[in-house]
Design an enzyme around this catalytic site. Structure first.
Site, PDB file in Angstrom:
ATOM      1  N   HIS A   1       0.786  -1.269  -0.074  1.00 53.36           N
ATOM      2  CA  HIS A   1       0.042  -0.035   0.064  1.00 53.36           C
ATOM      3  C   HIS A   1       0.888   1.286  -0.009  1.00 53.36           C
ATOM      4  CE1 HIS A   1      -3.959   1.631   0.422  1.00 53.36           C
ATOM      5  NE2 HIS A   1      -3.586   2.624   0.969  1.00 53.36           N
ATOM      6  N   SER A  56      -6.701   4.229   8.345  1.00 54.27           N
ATOM      7  CA  SER A  56      -7.335   4.107   7.120  1.00 54.27           C
ATOM      8  C   SER A  56      -6.596   3.055   6.413  1.00 54.27           C
ATOM      9  CB  SER A  56      -7.373   5.336   6.461  1.00 54.27           C
ATOM     10  OG  SER A  56      -7.610   5.154   4.854  1.00 54.27           O
ATOM     11  N   ASP A  77     -14.218   2.960   6.251  1.00 56.43           N
ATOM     12  CA  ASP A  77     -12.924   3.573   5.647  1.00 56.43           C
ATOM     13  C   ASP A  77     -13.649   4.154   4.525  1.00 56.43           C
ATOM     14  OD1 ASP A  77     -10.374   4.487   5.511  1.00 56.43           O
ATOM     15  OD2 ASP A  77     -10.203   3.249   3.660  1.00 56.43           O
ATOM     16  N   ARG A  81     -13.324  12.666   4.433  1.00 51.75           N
ATOM     17  CA  ARG A  81     -11.781  13.369   4.655  1.00 51.75           C
ATOM     18  C   ARG A  81     -11.532  14.162   3.164  1.00 51.75           C
ATOM     19  NH1 ARG A  81      -8.230   8.725   5.746  1.00 51.75           N
ATOM     20  NH2 ARG A  81      -6.577  10.660   5.811  1.00 51.75           N
ATOM     21  N   LYS A 115      -8.174  -1.379   6.186  1.00 50.47           N
ATOM     22  CA  LYS A 115      -8.019  -2.013   5.029  1.00 50.47           C
ATOM     23  C   LYS A 115      -7.110  -3.078   4.795  1.00 50.47           C
ATOM     24  CE  LYS A 115      -7.506   1.708   1.958  1.00 50.47           C
ATOM     25  NZ  LYS A 115      -7.807   2.817   2.732  1.00 50.47           N
TER      26      LYS A 115
HETATM   27  N1  URA Z   1      -4.299   6.069   1.693  1.00 51.27           N
HETATM   28  C1  URA Z   1      -5.167   5.256   2.397  1.00 51.27           C
HETATM   29  O1  URA Z   1      -5.686   4.349   1.997  1.00 51.27           O
HETATM   30  N2  URA Z   1      -6.034   6.149   3.337  1.00 51.27           N
HETATM   31  C2  URA Z   1      -5.448   7.231   3.706  1.00 51.27           C
HETATM   32  O2  URA Z   1      -5.702   8.081   4.585  1.00 51.27           O
HETATM   33  C3  URA Z   1      -4.027   8.048   2.849  1.00 51.27           C
HETATM   34  C4  URA Z   1      -3.699   7.236   1.780  1.00 51.27           C
END
Ligand code: URA
Length: 437
Positions: free
Chosen positions: A85, A186, A164, A171, A190
């Site tokens: 990620h 966040s 999320d 956000r 995930k």
């Molecule tokens: N990537 C994400 O999944 N969440 C965030 O808050 C910022 C970047």
């Protein structure tokens, strides 16, 4: 669950106080189920941006988000499950070539990604520029595809981490993105919902990243490594430069085109370098390669044999998209008009500012200004001159693909300011700034 007063909890956070695990879970559940309205949640998120979260608050917030929906159960998978990620950047399409490439080498990649956020692009928006491509995959199909193809590129559906999905969109529209605890929760909610063996993080640093300094990026990385450890998931974070866009394409279909180039063994040097660095780590964590050199050799074989490209073709077909785009990227949406932004003077590019390019791309329609805005998958910016490269007055710095004159004008108002041109080349900046494990 006990009922709390949202104004009281907002006020406590605003004034620097701490919430307990029950209160935190009440907020996350209340917002996800529609009991807490956007305006109260926005105020709470802004209080978090200003005041931060304590370690126990962050752990409770992440836990509540993780359990806001179903959690995948992948223990029957024989292959190791490793995901990657990014904390988000401009032109950061790394996940798109990386996931199929790594899967083609024998590591399962259950990838759950996000949408564009603030000035940064989102993997889901990019993938959905492929005609027909679906990112809303049910948990049952997710597991079946992971077993058959070795990789899934999906979003948090109604059932997977719905908190999320809702909070992320809010956000984006309320200037509450750049907060270390909100980013950590966040991403980690995930990722932990994917039942992973290991996770590789690309923590971006620089103007186009949410973390502007190496110190903040290290703090973020350490928190994510610690949350992973609490859940028995190995997390390795690499810190990479985001002071200029990665690669040369910014925009949704544009970035799919560039991702296909990488899978064909081509693609810009910086993008390929980050893809390979993270892919090597994933092969090592997945037990497919014992050393970095062995991982690199395996990846080079996969690239030259087109194995990653073939896996991407299968993913596209499985997820309802038109797999012919792999051989014919002209099938991707393209803009009606092109505009060339010309260099005002000759010299060397001293800056090609990622934040400015990212904001210009949002104005062009490639990202969202409000959470319900539609994005235009066809528009984008192709960068011809990056840091250190020579430019000649009157030659193009970038080509802007556009569909709407007002959006083009708004984009150009910003875009020209992204470049600084100097008489002499400035010292190079490193692409890789460090790692946390
Ligand atoms: N990537 C994400 O999944 N969440 C965030 O808050 C910022 C970047």
């Amino acid at each position: 669950m006990t009922d709390y007063s949202m104004p009281e909890l907002i006020a406590r956070k605003r004034d620097g106080g701490e919430l307990n695990a029950d209160e935190v879970a009440w907020i996350v559940t209340g917002y996800t189920t529609g009991k807490i309205p956007d305006y109260q949640m926005s105020a709470f998120l802004m209080a978090v941006v200003c005041r931060g979260m304590s370690e126990p608050e962050l752990a409770a917030w992440t836990e509540a988000m993780l359990h806001s929906g179903e959690v995948l159960e992948l223990s029957a998978m024989t292959k190791a499950k490793v995901d990657k990620h990014s904390t988000g950047g401009v032109g950061d399409k790394v996940s798109i070539p990386l996931a199929p490439l790594v899967a083609s080498c024998g590591v399962a990649v259950p990838m759950m990604s996000g949408r564009g956020l603030g000035h940064t692009g989102g993997t889901l928006d990019k993938l959905e520029s492929i005609p027909g491509f679906r990112t809303d995959i049910s948990p049952e199909r997710f597991v079946a595809q992971l077993e058959e193809v070795g990789v899934v590129l999906a979003g948090q559906s109604e059932t997977l981490v719905p908190a999320d999905r809702a909070i992320y969109a809010l956000r984006d529209a309320t200037a509450t993105v750049p907060s270390i605890p909100l980013i950590v929760s966040s991403i980690m909610s995930k990722k932990l919902a994917e039942d992973l063996d290991a996770l590789v993080l690309d923590v971006k640093v620089g103007s186009g990243a949410f973390m502007k300094t190496k110190e903040d990026a290290e703090t973020l990385a350490r928190m994510m490594v610690a949350i992973g450890a609490r859940h028995g998931t190995t997390v390795v974070a690499h810190l990479t430069d985001m002071s200029q866009p990665l690669g040369r394409e910014v925009g949704n279909a544009n970035e799919i085109r560039e991702s296909l180039e990488v899978l064909r063994g081509e693609g810009p040097e910086d993008l390929v370098a980050v893809v390979l660095l993270l892919a090597e780590e994933m092969l090592m964590l997945g037990g497919v390669a014992p050393t970095r050199d062995a991982a690199r050799n395996r990846l080079e074989v996969a690239l030259s044999a087109g194995e990653g490209l073939e896996t991407f073709r299968r993913v596209i077909a499985e997820q309802g998209g038109n797999p012919d785009v792999v051989d014919d990227p002209a099938l991707l949406p393209s803009p009606e008009h092109l505009h060339e932004l010309l260099a005002p003077r000759s010299g060397f590019v001293a800056e090609c500012d990622a934040l400015t390019v990212g904001r210009a791309a949002v104005r062009l329609g490639a990202g969202r200004a409000r959470k319900d805005d539609a994005i235009d998958p066809a528009v984008g910016i192709t960068i011809h001159a990056k840091r250190g490269e020579p430019v000649t007055a009157g030659r193009p710095l970038a080509t802007v693909g556009w569909n709407d004159r007002e959006q083009l004008d708004a984009c150009l108002e910003l875009l020209a300011g992204a470049w600084e041109i100097a008489d002499e080349p400035r010292p190079e900046r490193p692409l890789v700034l460090g790692e946390v494990r």
